[in-house]
Design a protein around this motif. Structure first.
Motif, short mmCIF file in Angstrom:
data_model
loop_
_atom_site.label_atom_id
_atom_site.label_comp_id
_atom_site.label_asym_id
_atom_site.label_seq_id
_atom_site.Cartn_x
_atom_site.Cartn_y
_atom_site.Cartn_z
N ILE A 160 51.37 48.19 32.79
CA ILE A 160 50.06 47.97 32.17
C ILE A 160 50.11 46.72 31.29
O ILE A 160 49.22 45.86 31.36
N VAL A 161 51.17 46.61 30.48
CA VAL A 161 51.30 45.43 29.62
C VAL A 161 51.36 44.17 30.49
O VAL A 161 50.67 43.19 30.23
N GLY A 162 52.15 44.23 31.56
CA GLY A 162 52.30 43.07 32.44
C GLY A 162 50.98 42.67 33.09
O GLY A 162 50.64 41.50 33.15
N VAL A 163 50.25 43.67 33.58
CA VAL A 163 48.97 43.38 34.23
C VAL A 163 47.98 42.83 33.20
O VAL A 163 47.23 41.89 33.49
N ASN A 164 48.01 43.38 31.97
CA ASN A 164 47.12 42.87 30.93
C ASN A 164 47.45 41.43 30.56
O ASN A 164 46.57 40.65 30.21
N ILE A 165 48.74 41.06 30.65
CA ILE A 165 49.13 39.67 30.41
C ILE A 165 48.44 38.77 31.42
O ILE A 165 47.84 37.76 31.08
N ASN A 166 48.47 39.17 32.69
CA ASN A 166 47.76 38.40 33.72
C ASN A 166 46.27 38.36 33.42
O ASN A 166 45.60 37.36 33.69
N GLY A 167 45.77 39.46 32.86
CA GLY A 167 44.34 39.59 32.62
C GLY A 167 43.82 38.64 31.55
O GLY A 167 42.62 38.42 31.46
N THR A 168 44.72 38.06 30.72
CA THR A 168 44.23 37.19 29.66
C THR A 168 43.98 35.76 30.16
O THR A 168 43.49 34.94 29.41
N ILE B 113 46.38 33.94 24.47
CA ILE B 113 46.47 33.21 25.73
C ILE B 113 47.59 32.16 25.71
O ILE B 113 48.16 31.83 26.75
N VAL B 114 47.94 31.68 24.51
CA VAL B 114 49.05 30.72 24.40
C VAL B 114 50.34 31.37 24.89
O VAL B 114 51.10 30.78 25.67
N GLY B 115 50.58 32.59 24.43
CA GLY B 115 51.82 33.28 24.81
C GLY B 115 51.79 33.84 26.21
O GLY B 115 52.81 33.89 26.89
N THR B 116 50.60 34.26 26.66
CA THR B 116 50.56 34.95 27.96
C THR B 116 50.42 33.99 29.13
O THR B 116 51.01 34.21 30.17
N ILE B 117 49.63 32.94 28.97
CA ILE B 117 49.34 32.07 30.11
C ILE B 117 49.82 30.64 29.89
O ILE B 117 50.54 30.09 30.72
N ILE B 118 49.46 30.04 28.76
CA ILE B 118 49.69 28.60 28.59
C ILE B 118 51.18 28.27 28.62
O ILE B 118 51.62 27.46 29.44
N ILE B 119 51.98 28.91 27.75
CA ILE B 119 53.42 28.59 27.71
C ILE B 119 54.11 28.93 29.04
O ILE B 119 54.81 28.09 29.60
N PRO B 120 53.91 30.14 29.60
CA PRO B 120 54.57 30.42 30.89
C PRO B 120 54.16 29.44 32.00
O PRO B 120 55.00 29.06 32.82
N THR B 121 52.89 29.02 32.01
CA THR B 121 52.46 28.07 33.04
C THR B 121 53.15 26.73 32.85
O THR B 121 53.63 26.13 33.82
N ILE B 122 53.23 26.26 31.59
CA ILE B 122 53.93 25.00 31.32
C ILE B 122 55.38 25.12 31.78
O ILE B 122 55.93 24.22 32.43
#
Lengths: 237, 291
Positions: A160-168, B113-122
């Motif tokens: 759930i945490v992992g999927v929510n990470i994608n969700g952001t 979003i910085v921790g979840t998407i931006i940094i991992p994408t970079i």
């Protein structure tokens, strides 16, 4: 009679010659085994082959697990329980699959670190690095899809945490979460989707990329260490 | 040293590598010998870990909030997944600890979003594109100071994140299973506030166990914000805010000897809001897993 039969050695070689004549497999095998590699390669260049060994191990144990596992929220956990406690050597098969995954991630880091320190990604081996980097990301995908399958508390909530990470993610995020979970929450379909990704999609992709990676390694040759003293002098040219 | 043209570089490389191959050694048995030994060691290591793990794991605890059972290498598995349990501390496997720690560093809704998407994408772009970023043709480490610095820094950063990630209590890791606790601990509140019941220790805003806001005050502050506190009007629904406010009013009052005003009324009414809001406020409410 004896004049009609070829000597025994020739009879024994007949199937080999038959295969060689039609496929060239024997000369290819000979080339693979006896091609020259730089003189000063050693233990540091063994991590890639160790990774292939682990990949074969993961595939084998994975196939065995798939024979008994059921990707259904009601029974998944019980089948894991049965494999671990009751199946003959089931604990060994599941344990090796579980620990093999951790070792694979460690080896990937070491293999990549070695490549980095040797500068082995430089001309002409850029494509080898890129295929390796994609394999690395896909292996992380294997890890992520793999641990929901146990369907215990940790598996469920960590997913759930992992999927929510994608969700952001902006714009695509919510759609991505929805596609991963096949709906707003974890259900039967989530489990079968993760199972399908984990045992069909990702392993085939990784297998294909390993093949490409190997093709490039054989074509371009193994890199000698950067401290190699094997430099051509003017006389050799 | 003058910059080499592409052609000079190609020819120089080909000359050098052809020389190394000519004076090299056959793949079999030299490299094959080393490869076999290392592969055998790796397989033995995996089997060793499995045997150690098997020898150590204890019975599976029926209580999902209990400490993980099993030896040093963890349990065989935990209790069966139960979406109704909110007090559980989810923790990923070790190879995702670094991502987990990033999530904890950037946990306010604006920065998430910085921790979840931006940094991992970079990271992924840098990883795949690295051969095009590092254009230095030299392979010797002494001639690659920048690459060497990055090569040392990346593992250090990843190991540090992994280390702190492993110590993390878990996203949504509330100390209690009271309604609202998981949302308080897992959401933005825990970043800034101490609340004993939720087990949070943020030190940016007031200590709620001392401030003891009543329900109305908490509701107003969460909705509109004040001073350094942001407004959560856009983040949470009315039910969610009501749930959090009731939780804060009730359980900050429960600490120490002077209960806050209105604590008792809030205690009666707020769980209903939490019920309506759902568990972790993440769209994964406490409904059954299977269809």
């Amino acid at each position: 009679m004896s004049t009609l039969l070829p000597p025994p050695k020739e009879i024994a070689m007949m199937p080999v010659d038959w295969v060689e004549e039609r496929s060239g497999a024997i000369s290819f095998g000979k080339f693979m085994l006896f091609r020259n590699v730089p003189k000063d390669i050693s233990w540091l260049q063994t991590l890639g082959s160790a990774l292939i060994t682990v990949f074969i191990l993961q595939s084998t144990t994975g196939i065995l697990l798939a024979m008994y596992y059921q990707p259904d929220p009601d029974t998944a956990w019980s089948t894991i329980q049965w494999i671990t406690n009751d199946a003959t050597l089931g604990w060994l098969v599941r344990g090796m699959h579980k620990w093999g995954s951790s070792i694979m991630v460690v080896l990937l880091f070491l293999h990549m670190g070695r490549t980095f320190l040797f500068g082995a990604y430089k001309y002409p081996r850029e494509m080898t690095w890129i295929t390796g980097a994609i394999i690395f990301i896909l292996v992380m995908g294997m890890s992520f899809t793999g641990y929901l399958l146990v369907f215990d508390e940790r598996a469920y909530w960590a997913t759930i945490v992992g999927v929510n990470i994608n969700g952001t993610a902006p714009i695509l995020g919510p759609a991505l979460s929805y596609i991963l979970m096949v709906g707003p929450e974890i259900s039967t379909y989530t489990l079968s989707r993760f199972y399908s990704l984990h045992m069909l999609v990702l392993p085939s992709a990784i297998g294909g990329l390993i093949f490409l990676h190997m093709l490039l390694v054989v074509r371009l040759g193994v890199t000698s260490p950067p401290w190699s003293r094997m430099q051509p002098t003017e006389d050799d040219v | 040293m003058p910059r080499l043209t592409a052609r000079e570089r190609r020819e120089g490389y080909q000359r050098e590598y052809a020389f190394q191959k000519r004076h090299g050694k056959p793949f079999f048995p030299n490299a094959v010998f080393h490869d076999t030994i290392v592969s055998l060691i790796v397989v033995a290591l995996i089997m060793g870990l499995t045997i150690l793990w098997y020898a150590q794991f204890g019975p599976v605890s029926a209580d999902p909030t209990a400490e993980r059972v099993g030896g040093l290498l963890g349990p065989a598995y935990e209790a069966k997944a139960d979406p109704g349990v909110l007090g559980y501390h989810p923790q990923p496997d070790w190879y995702f600890f670094f991502l987990f720690e990033l999530l904890r560093i950037f946990k306010t809704p604006q920065l998430l979003i910085v921790g979840t998407i931006i940094i991992p994408t970079i990271w992924m772009v840098l990883l795949i594109g690295w051969p095009f970023i590092d254009r230095n043709p030299d392979r010797r480490l002494s001639r690659r100071p920048i690459a060497l610095a990055i090569g040392v820094m990346v593992p250090v950063v990843l190991l540090t994140l992994t280390f702190y990630g492993s110590k993390a209590p878990g996203v949504g890791g509330a100390a209690s299973t009271e309604p609202g606790a998981a949302a308080f601990a897992g959401g933005a509140c825990s970043t800034c506030h101490v609340l004993a019941n939720a087990g949070t220790a943020g030190n940016v805003g007031p200590v709620l166990d001392d401030a003891k806001p009543d329900y109305a005050t908490a509701l107003k502050l969460i909705t509109n914000g004040q001073g350094g506190m942001p407004s959560f009007k856009a983040t949470y629904t009315e039910d969610e805010i009501s749930c959090l406010a009731g939780y804060v009013a009730t359980w900050s009052a429960a600490v120490g000897e002077t209960p806050g005003p209105n604590a008792d009324t809030a205690k009666e009414t707020y769980p209903a809001s939490c019920e309506k809001a759902g568990g972790l406020f993440t769209g994964t409410a406490s409904s059954a897993a299977g269809p």
